[in-house]
Write a protein that holds these residues in place. Structure first.
Motif, short mmCIF file in Angstrom:
data_model
loop_
_atom_site.label_atom_id
_atom_site.label_comp_id
_atom_site.label_asym_id
_atom_site.label_seq_id
_atom_site.Cartn_x
_atom_site.Cartn_y
_atom_site.Cartn_z
N ASP A 51 0.83 -1.19 0.00
CA ASP A 51 0.00 0.00 0.00
C ASP A 51 0.87 1.25 0.00
O ASP A 51 1.35 1.70 1.03
CB ASP A 51 -0.91 -0.02 1.24
N ILE A 52 1.06 1.79 -1.19
CA ILE A 52 1.94 2.95 -1.35
C ILE A 52 1.29 4.24 -0.83
O ILE A 52 1.92 5.29 -0.77
CB ILE A 52 2.38 3.07 -2.84
N LYS A 53 0.01 4.13 -0.39
CA LYS A 53 -0.68 5.34 0.09
C LYS A 53 -0.22 5.73 1.50
O LYS A 53 -0.47 6.83 1.95
CB LYS A 53 -2.19 5.11 0.12
N GLN A 54 0.42 4.78 2.21
CA GLN A 54 0.82 5.07 3.60
C GLN A 54 1.92 6.14 3.63
O GLN A 54 2.74 6.22 2.72
CB GLN A 54 1.38 3.81 4.25
N ARG A 55 1.89 6.93 4.71
CA ARG A 55 2.91 7.98 4.87
C ARG A 55 3.49 7.92 6.28
O ARG A 55 2.85 7.42 7.21
CB ARG A 55 2.29 9.37 4.66
N ILE A 56 4.70 8.47 6.40
CA ILE A 56 5.35 8.50 7.72
C ILE A 56 4.62 9.53 8.59
O ILE A 56 4.40 10.66 8.15
CB ILE A 56 6.83 8.89 7.59
N GLU A 57 4.26 9.08 9.80
CA GLU A 57 3.53 9.97 10.70
C GLU A 57 4.42 11.14 11.12
O GLU A 57 5.57 10.94 11.51
CB GLU A 57 3.19 9.15 11.95
N LEU A 58 3.90 12.36 11.02
CA LEU A 58 4.70 13.53 11.43
C LEU A 58 4.04 14.15 12.64
O LEU A 58 2.83 14.38 12.64
CB LEU A 58 4.75 14.57 10.31
N ASN A 59 4.86 14.38 13.65
CA ASN A 59 4.31 15.02 14.85
C ASN A 59 4.59 16.51 14.76
O ASN A 59 5.73 16.95 14.89
CB ASN A 59 4.96 14.38 16.08
N PRO A 60 3.56 17.34 14.54
CA PRO A 60 3.81 18.78 14.34
C PRO A 60 4.41 19.45 15.57
O PRO A 60 5.04 20.49 15.46
CB PRO A 60 2.42 19.34 14.04
N GLU A 61 4.21 18.79 16.75
CA GLU A 61 4.77 19.40 17.97
C GLU A 61 6.24 19.02 18.18
O GLU A 61 6.94 19.62 18.98
CB GLU A 61 3.97 18.95 19.19
N ALA A 62 6.70 18.01 17.41
CA ALA A 62 8.08 17.56 17.58
C ALA A 62 9.04 18.62 17.04
O ALA A 62 8.65 19.46 16.22
CB ALA A 62 8.29 16.26 16.84
#
Ligand code: ADP
Length: 451
Positions: free
Chosen positions: A195-206
């Motif tokens: 599933d190429i739709k998956q993306r790396i989770e980004l934490n905006p607070e990081a």
């Protein structure tokens, strides 16, 4: 087995060791230097006291002996006769036994303790034979004691500092490397689920550090790859679509040529055109279906399908092909074995498996279609006693355009797309398909669908 040490552990070990070496080197240097400075200051102190007493004696000042006895600042100085007999000052047998040596400050060990000893000679007052030895003796044990306590403190403090450094550092690197775990997780999910739709989770607070940048860059790259795949699928779909009309024309005109052929040679040529056009038409339909399923554009009209009926239809459509190889088609599904599926798609999947069973079956063999209810749902099994598939090739048969034996498969007009299409249809129904095969003995395909 190769031992895996994480970067976190390696970094922690590296700087903790470096820290240890640094602490030891710095403390040893500081310790050694301060010890030497203390010894130097003791020496200076002793020399000063002895020199002052000698000057007083040489000036023949009266009461010098009394001053030595009473004054605190001369408490380390003693006076002896030239033959070594003690006269006044610090009284110590051991100190008396140390040979006199003029003008040389030195370290002496007395009763396990270190002392700085310094001797000077003076002629003594007039009328006196010989002169005096003036001896200064001062203990350096207090300095050593200071050094020792520093060492003890060092021994307690170093492990503590190192432990805190290692724990703190490990915690910081662990936090810094957390995005890497996310990247690994996403990459694994993409390859496991295709599933190429998956993306790396980004934490905006990081913190938006290099790791954050790396995740964003990888996500951009995944966007690009996904787009490329989409374009490629669109191209396959468009190309197949565009090919349909000309192929239909070639087929129709080939059939017309076959009708009007006047001799065997013309018939053979026309038949060849019809066969090849049919083959390409089948290939294009499969490509189109696969492209639609890939793009999630394939409509699925689910209805209650009676497998005993579906099997009969499949067997009927394959009868002629089976007869060419004297293969017996057997069906075994109880009446009312109902499955929730798109009838035409399921029929095309089952027909495909039966057609393979015949294509790769032995003369006079059989292909069996059966359906059973199981705890998992309905199981459809298509088995044959044909040539079988080797263990080495069995995992590859689902790949698009894969054919075990290119030359022989050409005789059957194979494209290598049949099984990928069957698999896509089954997955579109949220079902599962598996295969068991033994070379020379036969093959069994098993589809599990929800009833
Ligand atoms: P093809 O159009 O070549 O039949 P498939 O995708 O249907 O393409 O099958 C892929 C390959 O798997 C075939 O080339 C064949 O070698 C092998 N195969 C498929 N079904 C069977 C079977 N029932 N028995 C033996 N080999 C098979």
């Amino acid at each position: 087995m190769k031992k895996i040490t994480s970067i976190k552990t390696r970094i922690t070990i590296w700087y903790t060791t470096l820290m240890f070496v640094l602490i030891v080197v710095v403390l040893s240097l500081v310790g050694g230097l301060s010890y030497q400075l203390s010894i130097d200051s003791v020496e200076k102190d002793v020399i000063l006291q002895v020199t002052q007493v000698r000057e007083s004696l040489s000036k023949r000042q009266p009461g010098v002996f009394e001053i030595i006895e009473s004054k605190e600042e001369f408490k380390n100085v003693s006076i002896y006769e030239m033959d070594g007999k003690y006269l006044v000052g610090q009284y110590n047998y051991d100190v008396v036994n140390i040979p006199f040596e003029e003008g040389v400050p030195r370290k002496e060990n007395i009763d396990g303790k270190e002392y700085i000893v310094y001797d000077a000679r003076t002629p003594g007052p007039p009328g006196r034979h010989g002169g005096f030895w003036i001896r200064g003796v001062e203990s350096v044990s207090s300095t050593i004691l200071l050094g020792r306590s520093a060492i003890i403190i060092m021994l307690i403090l170093i492990p503590l500092i190192l432990l805190l450094t290692a724990l703190g550092g490990y915690y910081i690197t662990k936090r810094a490397f957390r995005p890497v775990n996310n990247i690994i997780k996403t990459a694994n999910e993409i390859s496991a689920q295709n599933d190429i739709k998956q993306r790396i989770e980004l934490n905006p607070e990081a913190k938006q550090d290099e790791m954050y940048d790396l995740s964003v860059t990888l996500n951009h790259m995944l966007d690009k790859i996904e787009n490329l795949i989409k374009q490629e699928k669109q191209f396959t779909s468009d190309a197949s679509h565009e090919l349909r009309t000309p192929i239909s024309v070639i087929l129709a005109q080939g059939e017309y040529l076959l009708d009007i052929a006047e001799n065997e040679k013309e018939k053979e040529l026309a038949q060849n055109i019809v066969d090849k056009a049919n083959q390409v038409s089948k290939l294009v339909s499969r490509l189109l279906l696969l492209a639609r399923i890939d793009q999630s554009r394939q409509k699925i009209n689910k209805e209650k399908v009676d497998l005993s009926v579906l099997f009969d239809i499949a067997a009927d459509s394959m009868k002629a092909l089976a007869e060419q190889k004297s293969i017996v088609l057997l069906t075994n599904a109880e009446e009312n074995t109902i499955v929730d599926a798109d009838e035409s798609l399921l029929l095309s999947a089952i027909t495909n498996l039966v057609s393979n069973g015949i294509k790769y079956g032995k003369e006079g063999g059989h292909v069996m279609l059966s359906a059973v209810k199981s705890a998992n749902g309905i199981e459809i099994v298509v088995s044959d006693n044909g040539i079988g598939i080797s263990a080495e090739n069995i995992d590859k048969i689902w790949k698009r355009f894969y054919r075990v034996d290119d030359v022989r498969n050409d005789e059957y007009g194979s494209s290598g797309l049949g099984l990928s299409m069957v698999k896509s249809i089954v997955e579109l129904h949220s079902g599962e398909i598996s295969v068991k095969s033994e070379l020379g003995k036969g093959t069994e395909f098993r589809i599990i669908l929800n009833s």
